[in-house]
Write a protein that holds these residues in place. Structure first.
Motif, PDB file in Angstrom:
ATOM      1  N   GLN A  43     -36.147  -7.382  40.340  1.00 51.18           N
ATOM      2  CA  GLN A  43     -36.968  -8.588  40.421  1.00 51.18           C
ATOM      3  C   GLN A  43     -37.853  -8.535  41.664  1.00 51.18           C
ATOM      4  N   VAL A  44     -38.978  -9.226  41.595  1.00 55.00           N
ATOM      5  CA  VAL A  44     -39.860  -9.349  42.753  1.00 55.00           C
ATOM      6  C   VAL A  44     -39.181 -10.239  43.780  1.00 55.00           C
ATOM      7  N   GLY A  45     -39.265  -9.845  45.042  1.00 53.69           N
ATOM      8  CA  GLY A  45     -38.621 -10.603  46.110  1.00 53.69           C
ATOM      9  C   GLY A  45     -39.516 -11.682  46.674  1.00 53.69           C
ATOM     10  N   GLY A  46     -40.158 -11.391  47.799  1.00 48.15           N
ATOM     11  CA  GLY A  46     -40.975 -12.417  48.445  1.00 48.15           C
ATOM     12  C   GLY A  46     -40.126 -13.595  48.874  1.00 48.15           C
ATOM     13  N   TRP A  47     -40.538 -14.797  48.489  1.00 52.26           N
ATOM     14  CA  TRP A  47     -39.782 -15.999  48.839  1.00 52.26           C
ATOM     15  C   TRP A  47     -38.716 -16.328  47.796  1.00 52.26           C
ATOM     16  N   PHE A  48     -38.575 -15.508  46.762  1.00 48.82           N
ATOM     17  CA  PHE A  48     -37.492 -15.667  45.789  1.00 48.82           C
ATOM     18  C   PHE A  48     -36.182 -15.550  46.567  1.00 48.82           C
ATOM     19  N   ASP A  49     -35.314 -16.557  46.450  1.00 42.26           N
ATOM     20  CA  ASP A  49     -34.177 -16.674  47.359  1.00 42.26           C
ATOM     21  C   ASP A  49     -32.950 -15.928  46.867  1.00 42.26           C
ATOM     22  N   SER A  50     -33.036 -14.620  46.836  1.00 36.91           N
ATOM     23  CA  SER A  50     -31.914 -13.796  46.405  1.00 36.91           C
ATOM     24  C   SER A  50     -30.854 -13.720  47.491  1.00 36.91           C
ATOM     25  N   GLU A  51     -29.676 -13.233  47.103  1.00 32.17           N
ATOM     26  CA  GLU A  51     -28.555 -13.124  48.031  1.00 32.17           C
ATOM     27  C   GLU A  51     -28.204 -11.660  48.257  1.00 32.17           C
ATOM     28  N   LEU A  52     -27.341 -11.420  49.227  1.00 35.96           N
ATOM     29  CA  LEU A  52     -26.867 -10.057  49.433  1.00 35.96           C
ATOM     30  C   LEU A  52     -25.895  -9.665  48.329  1.00 35.96           C
ATOM     31  N   THR A  53     -25.919  -8.387  47.965  1.00 33.33           N
ATOM     32  CA  THR A  53     -24.904  -7.828  47.085  1.00 33.33           C
ATOM     33  C   THR A  53     -23.641  -7.583  47.914  1.00 33.33           C
ATOM     34  N   GLU A  54     -22.556  -7.193  47.253  1.00 36.06           N
ATOM     35  CA  GLU A  54     -21.338  -6.850  47.989  1.00 36.06           C
ATOM     36  C   GLU A  54     -21.614  -5.677  48.926  1.00 36.06           C
ATOM     37  N   GLN A  55     -22.375  -4.706  48.427  1.00 37.41           N
ATOM     38  CA  GLN A  55     -22.742  -3.582  49.275  1.00 37.41           C
ATOM     39  C   GLN A  55     -23.583  -4.056  50.456  1.00 37.41           C
ATOM     40  N   GLY A  56     -24.468  -5.003  50.195  1.00 34.27           N
ATOM     41  CA  GLY A  56     -25.307  -5.549  51.251  1.00 34.27           C
ATOM     42  C   GLY A  56     -24.490  -6.241  52.327  1.00 34.27           C
ATOM     43  N   ARG A  57     -23.445  -6.956  51.923  1.00 36.60           N
ATOM     44  CA  ARG A  57     -22.590  -7.636  52.900  1.00 36.60           C
ATOM     45  C   ARG A  57     -21.856  -6.617  53.789  1.00 36.60           C
ATOM     46  N   ALA A  58     -21.389  -5.536  53.159  1.00 36.28           N
ATOM     47  CA  ALA A  58     -20.716  -4.489  53.936  1.00 36.28           C
ATOM     48  C   ALA A  58     -21.704  -3.820  54.889  1.00 36.28           C
ATOM     49  N   GLN A  59     -22.913  -3.570  54.422  1.00 35.34           N
ATOM     50  CA  GLN A  59     -23.943  -2.973  55.276  1.00 35.34           C
ATOM     51  C   GLN A  59     -24.254  -3.883  56.464  1.00 35.34           C
ATOM     52  N   ALA A  60     -24.334  -5.193  56.205  1.00 29.28           N
ATOM     53  CA  ALA A  60     -24.648  -6.146  57.267  1.00 29.28           C
ATOM     54  C   ALA A  60     -23.550  -6.163  58.327  1.00 29.28           C
ATOM     55  N   ALA A  61     -22.303  -6.106  57.890  1.00 32.52           N
ATOM     56  CA  ALA A  61     -21.193  -6.091  58.848  1.00 32.52           C
ATOM     57  C   ALA A  61     -21.249  -4.847  59.735  1.00 32.52           C
ATOM     58  N   SER A  62     -21.691  -3.727  59.162  1.00 29.15           N
ATOM     59  CA  SER A  62     -21.762  -2.484  59.934  1.00 29.15           C
ATOM     60  C   SER A  62     -22.903  -2.490  60.943  1.00 29.15           C
ATOM     61  N   LEU A  63     -23.857  -3.396  60.788  1.00 29.37           N
ATOM     62  CA  LEU A  63     -24.973  -3.486  61.732  1.00 29.37           C
ATOM     63  C   LEU A  63     -24.504  -3.857  63.134  1.00 29.37           C
ATOM     64  N   ARG A  64     -23.400  -4.572  63.207  1.00 26.12           N
ATOM     65  CA  ARG A  64     -22.894  -5.042  64.492  1.00 26.12           C
ATOM     66  C   ARG A  64     -22.686  -3.870  65.453  1.00 26.12           C
ATOM     67  N   GLU A  65     -22.013  -2.811  64.975  1.00 26.09           N
ATOM     68  CA  GLU A  65     -21.746  -1.661  65.836  1.00 26.09           C
ATOM     69  C   GLU A  65     -23.028  -0.880  66.118  1.00 26.09           C
ATOM     70  N   LYS A  66     -23.922  -0.843  65.145  1.00 29.07           N
ATOM     71  CA  LYS A  66     -25.191  -0.144  65.338  1.00 29.07           C
ATOM     72  C   LYS A  66     -26.001  -0.812  66.449  1.00 29.07           C
ATOM     73  N   ILE A  67     -25.993  -2.131  66.444  1.00 26.55           N
ATOM     74  CA  ILE A  67     -26.723  -2.886  67.467  1.00 26.55           C
ATOM     75  C   ILE A  67     -26.088  -2.670  68.848  1.00 26.55           C
ATOM     76  N   LYS A  68     -24.764  -2.717  68.907  1.00 25.12           N
ATOM     77  CA  LYS A  68     -24.066  -2.513  70.175  1.00 25.12           C
ATOM     78  C   LYS A  68     -24.312  -1.110  70.719  1.00 25.12           C
ATOM     79  N   ALA A  69     -24.427  -0.122  69.821  1.00 23.16           N
ATOM     80  CA  ALA A  69     -24.656   1.261  70.243  1.00 23.16           C
ATOM     81  C   ALA A  69     -25.993   1.425  70.957  1.00 23.16           C
TER      82      ALA A  69
END
Length: 201
Positions: free
Chosen positions: A19-45
């Motif tokens: 689907q086209v994104g833009g302002w369409f208010d989609s949510e994170l997938t389960e994979q997306g949620r796991a990826q987001a949690a892993s960002l924490r360590e990437k940012i700290k690094a």
């Protein structure tokens, strides 16, 4: 020195569902949620401590959920700002991507780029650039380092505005950043240069 950690939201349902994104208010997938949690360590690094950052996020769900997941229960003072939204695709938001690809006009017949709208009701590059540049200007006048959570195309204009590229010169600019990417922007105190130290990390 002022440092900005620029993050793009992780995998979202509109991408997976075609689907086209833009302002369409989609949510994170389960994979997306796991990826987001892993960002924490990437940012700290990269030398950032979340509790010491001013945090700004697009108010669209996929960006909000990315911000919440990387916060991991920490109480952060987050400012949700509509100016950090992705480019609006107008009537095509949420549309089947293949149908959009057939209908859109990626370039203007006259060669004009800043005010061209690729589909009915879409924002122009100039409009996206103007709202994001206004946001970046505010952030640069505030003390302290920042974390900004936004979208793939919008990130281009955050970087361009950070480097004080004039909007009239943003007609062709594009930085390729993937979902869940981290880019590091630094403004030094001595020469007052504004460097892109990491792109799409």
């Amino acid at each position: 020195m002022k440092r900005i950690c620029l993050v793009t939201h992780t995998q979202a349902t509109h991408s997976v569902n075609g689907q086209v994104g833009g302002w369409f208010d989609s949510e994170l997938t389960e994979q997306g949620r796991a990826q987001a949690a892993s960002l924490r360590e990437k940012i700290k690094a990269h030398g950032f401590e979340l509790e010491n950052l001013k945090v700004y996020s697009s108010d669209l769900k996929r960006a909000v959920q990315t911000t919440e997941a990387l916060a991991a229960g920490q109480v952060l003072d987050v400012r949700y700002d509509t100016r950090l939204r992705e480019m609006s695709f107008g009537r095509h938001e949420g549309m089947d991507q293949a149908a959009h690809d057939e209908l859109m006009q990626p370039v203007s017949a006259t060669g004009e780029r800043l005010d061209h709208r690729i589909c009915d009701g879409a924002e122009s590059r100039r409009e996206v650039a103007a709202r994001i540049a206004a946001f970046v200007q505010e952030v640069m006048h505030l003390p302290g380092d920042a974390l900004i959570v936004t979208h793939g195309f919008a990130a281009t204009f955050v970087i361009a505005a950070f480097q004080q590229i004039d909007i009239e010169s943003m007609g062709y600019i594009a930085f390729k950043v993937n979902p869940g990417s981290v880019s590091i922007l630094e403004a030094d105190d001595l020469f007052q240069n504004r460097a892109v130290c990491l792109l799409n990390g």
